[in-house]
Design a protein around this motif. Structure first.
Motif, mmCIF file in Angstrom:
data_model
loop_
_atom_site.group_PDB
_atom_site.id
_atom_site.type_symbol
_atom_site.label_atom_id
_atom_site.label_comp_id
_atom_site.label_asym_id
_atom_site.label_seq_id
_atom_site.Cartn_x
_atom_site.Cartn_y
_atom_site.Cartn_z
ATOM 1 N N THR A 61 5.000 -21.141 -37.542
ATOM 2 C CA THR A 61 3.991 -20.674 -36.592
ATOM 3 C C THR A 61 3.386 -21.895 -35.887
ATOM 4 O O THR A 61 4.072 -22.858 -35.627
ATOM 5 N N TYR A 79 -6.171 -19.272 -38.056
ATOM 6 C CA TYR A 79 -6.532 -17.852 -38.056
ATOM 7 C C TYR A 79 -6.220 -17.215 -39.411
ATOM 8 O O TYR A 79 -7.015 -16.449 -39.956
ATOM 9 N N SER A 87 -10.638 -7.233 -40.014
ATOM 10 C CA SER A 87 -10.477 -7.673 -38.627
ATOM 11 C C SER A 87 -11.746 -7.460 -37.803
ATOM 12 O O SER A 87 -12.126 -8.356 -37.023
ATOM 13 N N GLU A 102 -10.606 -13.309 -30.354
ATOM 14 C CA GLU A 102 -9.404 -14.148 -30.231
ATOM 15 C C GLU A 102 -8.904 -14.642 -31.582
ATOM 16 O O GLU A 102 -7.772 -15.132 -31.689
ATOM 17 N N LEU A 129 -5.958 -11.466 -36.302
ATOM 18 C CA LEU A 129 -4.509 -11.450 -36.489
ATOM 19 C C LEU A 129 -3.957 -10.056 -36.190
ATOM 20 O O LEU A 129 -4.669 -9.057 -36.307
ATOM 21 N N PRO A 130 -2.666 -9.962 -35.824
ATOM 22 C CA PRO A 130 -2.053 -8.642 -35.612
ATOM 23 C C PRO A 130 -2.141 -7.780 -36.873
ATOM 24 O O PRO A 130 -2.122 -8.299 -37.997
ATOM 25 N N GLN A 131 -2.200 -6.472 -36.672
ATOM 26 C CA GLN A 131 -2.368 -5.574 -37.809
ATOM 27 C C GLN A 131 -1.176 -5.604 -38.751
ATOM 28 O O GLN A 131 -1.327 -5.359 -39.950
ATOM 29 N N THR A 132 0.005 -5.935 -38.245
ATOM 30 C CA THR A 132 1.176 -6.054 -39.135
ATOM 31 C C THR A 132 0.969 -7.180 -40.156
ATOM 32 O O THR A 132 1.347 -7.047 -41.322
ATOM 33 N N TRP A 135 10.801 -13.119 -38.057
ATOM 34 C CA TRP A 135 9.591 -12.431 -37.581
ATOM 35 C C TRP A 135 8.352 -13.312 -37.494
ATOM 36 O O TRP A 135 7.266 -12.826 -37.193
#
Length: 516
Positions: free
Chosen positions: A259, A266, A331, A341, A344-347, A399
Motif C-alpha cells: 500500500t 489510516y 468508521s 478522508e 478506510l473502505p468497508q471491505t 487486492w
C-alpha cells in the motif's frame, strides 16, 4: 468455578478494569506534558529503549508462563513444600536469565552511540536512561520472581494494586517535576526510584501473604533436575511466542509493502482503537485464567466442561456485540475524530473485524489449553506464521490492503479456530469435538439472525446520524447497541445453556454482595 475462584476472578477483573481506565485517562495528559516539556526526541528515546530491552527479554524463553502451569496442582493441593521447591527453581532459572540479559545489555550498550547518533540528546542522558531501564528489568529476574505465585494463586490483583498505584504516583510526580524543573536526569531518576521502591513493597506484601515462602537459589539449583518439566514447557512456549511476535511484527511491513504510507497511517488509527478495546476486554476476562488452571487441577471433568461453556458463551456474547458495534461505529468515529478522508473502505473494516472477532472468542480456548499445558503443538504457531505471510503476499498482490489483512484471517480460521479446539477436546477434555462445533454453529446462527434483524430496524428507523458530531455519534451508539442487544440477548439466553448458567451464577454473587 467455586465461590472462592469466582470471588477471586471477580476481584481481579474489578481491579484490572479500574486501573486500566485510570491509567488510560492519565496517559493522555502525561504524554502531552512530556512531549511539550521534554520534547519528542526524549519521549521517542525512552520508547525505543523499551523496545530494545523487550528483545532482550526473549531470553526468558517462556519460563514464567510454564511456571504458572506447573504451580496449579500444588496450589490446589496446598502443597507448600512443592510450591517452595518450584519457586526456588524459578529463582535459579531467572538468575541465569538475568545474567544473560545483563551480558546482552552491556553488549548492546556499546552500540548506543550508533543507534542514537542523530538524536541531539547528550550521551550522558542516553546512558543514564538505558542503565536505569536495564536495572528495572533485571530487578524482576533477580528479586521479584516470587510474584509469579500471586498470579497462579489468583491473587494478581495484589500485583496490580501495588504496581499501578506506584505507577500513577510516579507519573504525577514526573509531570510536576518536568513542569517546574524540566530535567531529563530527574525524570529518569524518578523512574528508577519507583522501580526499586515497588520491588521492596511487593516483596514485603508477598512475605505477608506467604510467610512460609522461604526460597533460595541454592535449593533451586539442587531441585532443578526434578523439575525439568518447567524447561520442557518453557521451550514449547518459546516457539509459540516467537512465532506470534513474528506474525505481529511482519504484518505492518507487508501492509506498507503493498500500500502507501498514507494507508498505513489510516490503518494504524483503526488498529489503535481495536488495541485499546482488546486491552480493556482482556483486563476484564483474562482474570479468570488462574481460576481455570485451579479448576483443571481439581480434576472434576463435568465441572470443567460446564465452566468452559460458561466462559465460552460469555466470550462469544461479548465478541458478537463488540463486532456489531464496531462495524457500525468505528468508521463514523474516525470521521468525527479525524475527518472523512481518514476512513478506510468497508471491505477493509470487514476483514479487520473478522480477525478481531476470532481474537476475542479464542480467549476461552487459550485459557483451557494453557491450564492443561498443551503447548507441544509447536508446529501450529509456525504454520500460523507461514499461512499469514503467504496469504498476505498473494492477497496483497491481488487486492492490496484487504488482501494483506486476509493473511491474519486465514491463519485465524485454519489454525486457531479449527486446530486449537480439536487439540483441547482431544487431549484436554478427552472427548469428541463435534459437540463444540454444534454449539458454535448455533451461536453463529443466532448472531447472524440478530445482526440482520437489528440492521433492519436501524434501516427502517434511522433516528440519529453518527457522523454529525460526538453527540450524534454517542446517541447512535446507544441506539444501535440497544437495538442489537434487545434482539440478541434473549435469543442467546434462550438457546445457550452456558449463558443461562453464567447469568444465574453472577446473580447469586450479586445477591451475596447485597446481603454483605
Amino acid at each position: 468455578m467455586s465461590e472462592s475462584r469466582l470471588h477471586k476472578s471477580y476481584l481481579n477483573a474489578r481491579v484490572n478494569v479500574f486501573f486500566y481506565l485510570v491509567t488510560l485517562f492519565i496517559s493522555f495528559f502525561s504524554r502531552k506534558i512530556f512531549l511539550e516539556k521534554l520534547g519528542a526526541d526524549f519521549v521517542g528515546l525512552t520508547g525505543t529503549m523499551g523496545n530494545l530491552l523487550s528483545f532482550l527479554n526473549l531470553a526468558e524463553l517462556g519460563i514464567g508462563a510454564s511456571i504458572g502451569y506447573v504451580l496449579y496442582k500444588p496450589i490446589f493441593e496446598k502443597n507448600r513444600e512443592k510450591i517452595r521447591e518450584i519457586i526456588s527453581v524459578l529463582g535459579y532459572l531467572y538468575r541465569n536469565v538475568g545474567l544473560l540479559i545483563l551480558g546482552g545489555g552491556l553488549l548492546l550498550a556499546c552500540f548506543l552511540p550508533f543507534i542514537f547518533s542523530n538524536t541531539g540528546i547528550h550521551f550522558g542522558v542516553i546512558y543514564f536512561a538505558y542503565f536505569a531501564f536495564l536495572t528495572s528489568t533485571l530487578i524482576g529476574y533477580f528479586i521479584n520472581y516470587r510474584q509469579t505465585l500471586l498470579g497462579a494463586d489468583q491473587r494478581n490483583y495484589v500485583v496490580t494494586v501495588y504496581f499501578q498505584t506506584g505507577n500513577i504516583v510516579k507519573i504525577f510526580l514526573q509531570m510536576v517535576l518536568v513542569c517546574y524543573v524540566g530535567s531529563f536526569y530527574l525524570w529518569i531518576a524518578v523512574e528508577l526510584f519507583f522501580g526499586i521502591l515497588y520491588c521492596f513493597i511487593l516483596n514485603w506484601k508477598i512475605n505477608q501473604v506467604y510467610p512460609w515462602l522461604k526460597c533460595s537459589v541454592g535449593e533451586g539449583r539442587r531441585k532443578y533436575a526434578d523439575n525439568r518439566i518447567i524447561i520442557i514447557k518453557a521451550r514449547q512456549m518459546f516457539v509459540h511466542r516467537i512465532a506470534g511476535m513474528g506474525r505481529s511484527q511482519l504484518l505492518p511491513f507487508l501492509v506498507y509493502a503493498f500500500t502507501s504510507l498514507k494507508l498505513v497511517a489510516y490503518y494504524g488509527n483503526y488498529i489503535l482503537l481495536l488495541t485499546k478495546l482488546n486491552q480493556f476486554v482482556d483486563n476484564f476476562l483474562g482474570s479468570t485464567g488462574a481460576g481455570v488452571g485451579n479448576l483443571i487441577a481439581e480434576g472434576d471433568r463435568r465441572r470443567i466442561h460446564q465452566v468452559f461453556w460458561e466462559l465460552s458463551a460469555l466470550r462469544f456474547f461479548i465478541a458478537s456485540f463488540l463486532t456489531f458495534a464496531l462495524y457500525h461505529l468505528m468508521s463514523p468515529f474516525v470521521t468525527v475524530w479525524l475527518g472523512a478522508e481518514y476512513v478506510l473502505p468497508q471491505t477493509v473494516v470487514i476483514v479487520i473485524l473478522s480477525n478481531f472477532f476470532v481474537s476475542q472468542f479464542r480467549g476461552t480456548n487459550d485459557q483451557f489449553i494453557f491450564g492443561y499445558g498443551l503447548f507441544h503443538d509447536t508446529w501450529a504457531p509456525i504454520a500460523t506464521l507461514v499461512i499469514t505471510v503467504m496469504v498476505a503476499l498473494v492477497g496483497g498482490w491481488l487486492w492490496g490492503l484487504p488482501g494483506v489483512l486476509l493473511g491474519d484471517v486465514a491463519s485465524s480460521v485454519t489454525i486457531i479456530s479449527i486446530w486449537k479446539p480439536y487439540l483441547l477436546y482431544k487431549e484436554g477434555f478427552c472427548t469428541s469435538v463435534w459437540a463444540y462445533w454444534r454449539n458454535i454453529g448455533i451461536y453463529m446462527l443466532l448472531f447472524a439472525l440478530s445482526w440482520a434483524l437489528a440492521d433492519g430496524v436501524l434501516w427502517l428507523f434511522p433516528l440519529f446520524d453518527p457522523c454529525s458530531g460526538y453527540g450524534g455519534w454517542l446517541l447512535y451508539a446507544l441506539y444501535s447497541s440497544i437495538v442489537f442487544l434487545t434482539v440478541f440477548l434473549p435469543l442467546f439466553y434462550l438457546f445457550s445453556e452456558g449463558m443461562r448458567v453464567f447469568v444465574c451464577r453472577m446473580w447469586g454473587l450479586v445477591l451475596r454482595k447485597l446481603r454483605w
